[in-house]
Design a protein around this motif. Structure first.
Motif, short mmCIF file in Angstrom:
data_model
loop_
_atom_site.label_atom_id
_atom_site.label_comp_id
_atom_site.label_asym_id
_atom_site.label_seq_id
_atom_site.Cartn_x
_atom_site.Cartn_y
_atom_site.Cartn_z
N LYS A 83 0.90 -1.37 0.01
CA LYS A 83 -0.17 0.14 0.10
C LYS A 83 0.70 1.33 -0.04
O LYS A 83 0.40 2.30 -0.12
CB LYS A 83 -0.98 0.02 0.94
CG LYS A 83 -0.56 0.32 2.48
CD LYS A 83 -1.27 0.34 3.46
CE LYS A 83 -0.94 0.96 4.86
NZ LYS A 83 -1.96 1.31 5.79
N ASN A 98 -8.42 -0.33 -7.82
CA ASN A 98 -6.91 -0.22 -7.87
C ASN A 98 -6.09 -0.38 -8.98
O ASN A 98 -5.16 0.56 -9.26
CB ASN A 98 -6.41 -1.60 -6.75
CG ASN A 98 -6.69 -1.25 -5.34
OD1 ASN A 98 -6.81 -0.01 -4.67
ND2 ASN A 98 -7.00 -2.30 -4.42
N ASP A 149 -14.15 5.77 -2.43
CA ASP A 149 -12.90 6.36 -2.37
C ASP A 149 -11.96 6.12 -3.42
O ASP A 149 -11.26 7.04 -3.95
CB ASP A 149 -12.14 5.95 -0.83
CG ASP A 149 -12.90 6.67 0.31
OD1 ASP A 149 -13.47 7.75 0.00
OD2 ASP A 149 -12.77 6.06 1.37
N LYS A 150 -11.98 4.91 -3.89
CA LYS A 150 -11.19 4.53 -5.25
C LYS A 150 -11.63 5.29 -6.32
O LYS A 150 -10.80 5.70 -6.95
CB LYS A 150 -11.24 3.01 -5.34
CG LYS A 150 -10.64 2.03 -4.31
CD LYS A 150 -10.78 0.80 -4.50
CE LYS A 150 -10.26 -0.11 -3.64
NZ LYS A 150 -10.51 -1.65 -4.06
N ILE A 181 -10.17 8.84 -6.11
CA ILE A 181 -8.95 9.02 -6.54
C ILE A 181 -8.74 9.04 -8.10
O ILE A 181 -7.81 9.82 -8.25
CB ILE A 181 -8.18 7.80 -5.76
CG1 ILE A 181 -8.17 8.09 -4.14
CG2 ILE A 181 -6.81 7.91 -6.15
CD1 ILE A 181 -7.74 6.90 -3.29
N ASP A 204 -3.68 -3.68 -0.54
CA ASP A 204 -4.02 -2.05 -0.63
C ASP A 204 -4.54 -1.90 0.92
O ASP A 204 -4.44 -2.79 1.69
CB ASP A 204 -5.13 -1.76 -1.72
CG ASP A 204 -6.52 -2.46 -1.06
OD1 ASP A 204 -6.52 -3.27 -0.26
OD2 ASP A 204 -7.47 -1.76 -1.71
N GLU A 263 -7.52 2.45 4.34
CA GLU A 263 -8.02 3.73 4.14
C GLU A 263 -8.80 3.81 3.00
O GLU A 263 -9.64 5.13 3.12
CB GLU A 263 -6.73 4.53 3.81
CG GLU A 263 -5.60 4.79 4.69
CD GLU A 263 -4.35 3.85 4.62
OE1 GLU A 263 -3.42 4.00 5.35
OE2 GLU A 263 -4.85 2.56 3.94
N LYS A 264 -9.28 3.02 2.34
CA LYS A 264 -9.88 3.15 1.04
C LYS A 264 -11.41 2.56 1.59
O LYS A 264 -12.39 2.47 0.85
CB LYS A 264 -9.47 2.27 -0.18
CG LYS A 264 -8.20 3.03 -0.55
CD LYS A 264 -7.70 2.29 -1.78
CE LYS A 264 -6.35 2.89 -2.37
NZ LYS A 264 -5.74 1.98 -3.64
N TYR A 265 -11.37 1.97 2.73
CA TYR A 265 -12.56 1.22 3.22
C TYR A 265 -13.27 1.59 4.52
O TYR A 265 -13.82 0.95 5.24
CB TYR A 265 -12.25 -0.44 3.00
CG TYR A 265 -11.86 -0.88 2.03
CD1 TYR A 265 -12.65 -1.21 0.74
CD2 TYR A 265 -10.20 -1.14 1.91
CE1 TYR A 265 -11.92 -1.64 -0.15
CE2 TYR A 265 -9.76 -1.41 0.79
CZ TYR A 265 -10.40 -1.86 -0.29
OH TYR A 265 -9.95 -2.27 -1.53
#
Length: 338
Positions: free
Chosen positions: A33, A71, A98-99, A102, A295, A298-300
């Motif tokens: 990550k 990702n 969040d992904k 980004i 990963d 922070e994305k979840y």
């Protein structure tokens, strides 16, 4: 060292060792990550673009289209900036918001699939169909098709070299299996260094990679859902064991690692770590056992790290924490609790 572009930051990620109760085993976790896009997929995404440019499939200023749960899309967005390409990501409701945010921040165009899908259903088939259709309608566009792209697996050669340099002999590797690119590329590479390396591929319960009945699941970016076909990039011959892990085991392990060790990992990584610990406990694997943080958690934060979200979906299983306490060395647990 001082670098000139963000993709130079891909790779050379650190390794952390977590203490186990099993005296004959050591658990090493490579913190993928820490790549600039936040996942191990940065490696293969850039490799696919470089391979396509070298072969002439993509021309300067061209457009890349890909189906992604997030990702791979983030990795392609980063590499597209480096090579002056346009990137269109085809996503479904299963991708973490969040992904998607980004990818948008990095300049990607987002296209959503349409259809009546359950919250825990992955619309991979429709994503791939739509991505191929979009690419066919745009002059100079290429559908990367990571599931069948040989450059996917080839993107992990550096990771293999790094982990062997960092820990030496790898007795067992435990990795998630989705498209099959990472497990295939890493397993082949490790077996060149040590033919006795035991390789374990982990899919969610409900995935069909190893021929078990399909059903919906919540783990993101891993497995192959019912109705889809396993990608051509997956080489079963390099996999010694195929394992399944439940959403509850995967998510509770991710939450445990955050509370006990300060490691924020995604759900699929939680599942791989749970299976590694289970197999070590059963004596099926031992010695230097390695895997990656595919990963970060922070994305979840709004899903698997949200108590209300888990309870609403009946995904809590507090008894798993007791099992994890038994697998990890007690002195470390007490230190982390104090």
């Amino acid at each position: 060292m001082i670098f000139s572009k963000v993709t130079d930051l891909i790779g050379n990620t650190p390794v952390i060792q977590l203490p186990l109760t099993q005296a004959d085993s050591r658990l090493y976790i490579k913190v993928e990550k820490n790549n600039p896009g936040g996942s191990m997929k940065d490696r293969m995404a850039r490799n696919m673009i470089v391979a396509a440019l070298k072969s002439g499939r993509i021309q300067p200023g061209g457009t890349i289209v890909e189906s992604s749960s997030g990702n791979t899309g983030i990795g392609l967005a980063l590499a597209s900036i480096e090579f002056g390409l346009k990137f269109i990501a085809v996503v479904d409701h299963h991708a973490a918001q969040d992904k998607i945010s980004i990818m948008q921040a990095l300049g990607a165009e987002i296209r959503y699939v349409k259809g009546d899908y359950g919250e825990n259903e992955v619309a991979v088939i429709e994503r791939q169909r739509m991505a191929a259709e979009i690419a066919s309608e745009i002059s100079g566009a290429v559908f990367m098709n990571q599931s069948d792209n040989a450059a996917n697996a080839g993107g992990y050669a550096d990771l293999v070299r790094e982990i062997v340099h960092q820990i030496g002999r790898v007795d067992a590797w435990v990795g998630c299996v989705g498209t099959g690119g990472s497990i295939t590329g890493i397993a082949h590479g490790l077996k060149i260094h040590n033919p006795d390396t035991v390789t374990i591929a982990v899919e969610p319960e409900g995935s069909i990679v190893f021929g078990k009945p399909g059903k919906p699941y919540y783990q993101s970016g891993t497995g192959t859902p019912k109705g889809d076909t396993v990608g051509l990039v997956l080489d079963y011959s390099c996999i010694d064991y195929g394992e399944q892990v439940s959403d509850a085991c995967a998510f509770e392990t991710a939450r445990y690692l955050a509370r006990r060790f300060g490691l924020l990992v995604g759900g699929s990584t939680g599942g791989a770590i749970y299976k590694a610990l289970e197999l070590i406990g059963k004596g099926i694997i031992k010695g230097n056992v390695a895997l990656v943080i595919a990963d970060g958690g922070e994305k979840y934060l709004h899903t698997i790290f949200n108590e209300e979200w888990l309870k609403e979906r009946d995904l809590t299983a507090p008894e798993i924490w007791d099992q994890l306490d038994n697998w990890f060395a007690s002195s470390a647990i007490l230190e982390c609790k104090s």
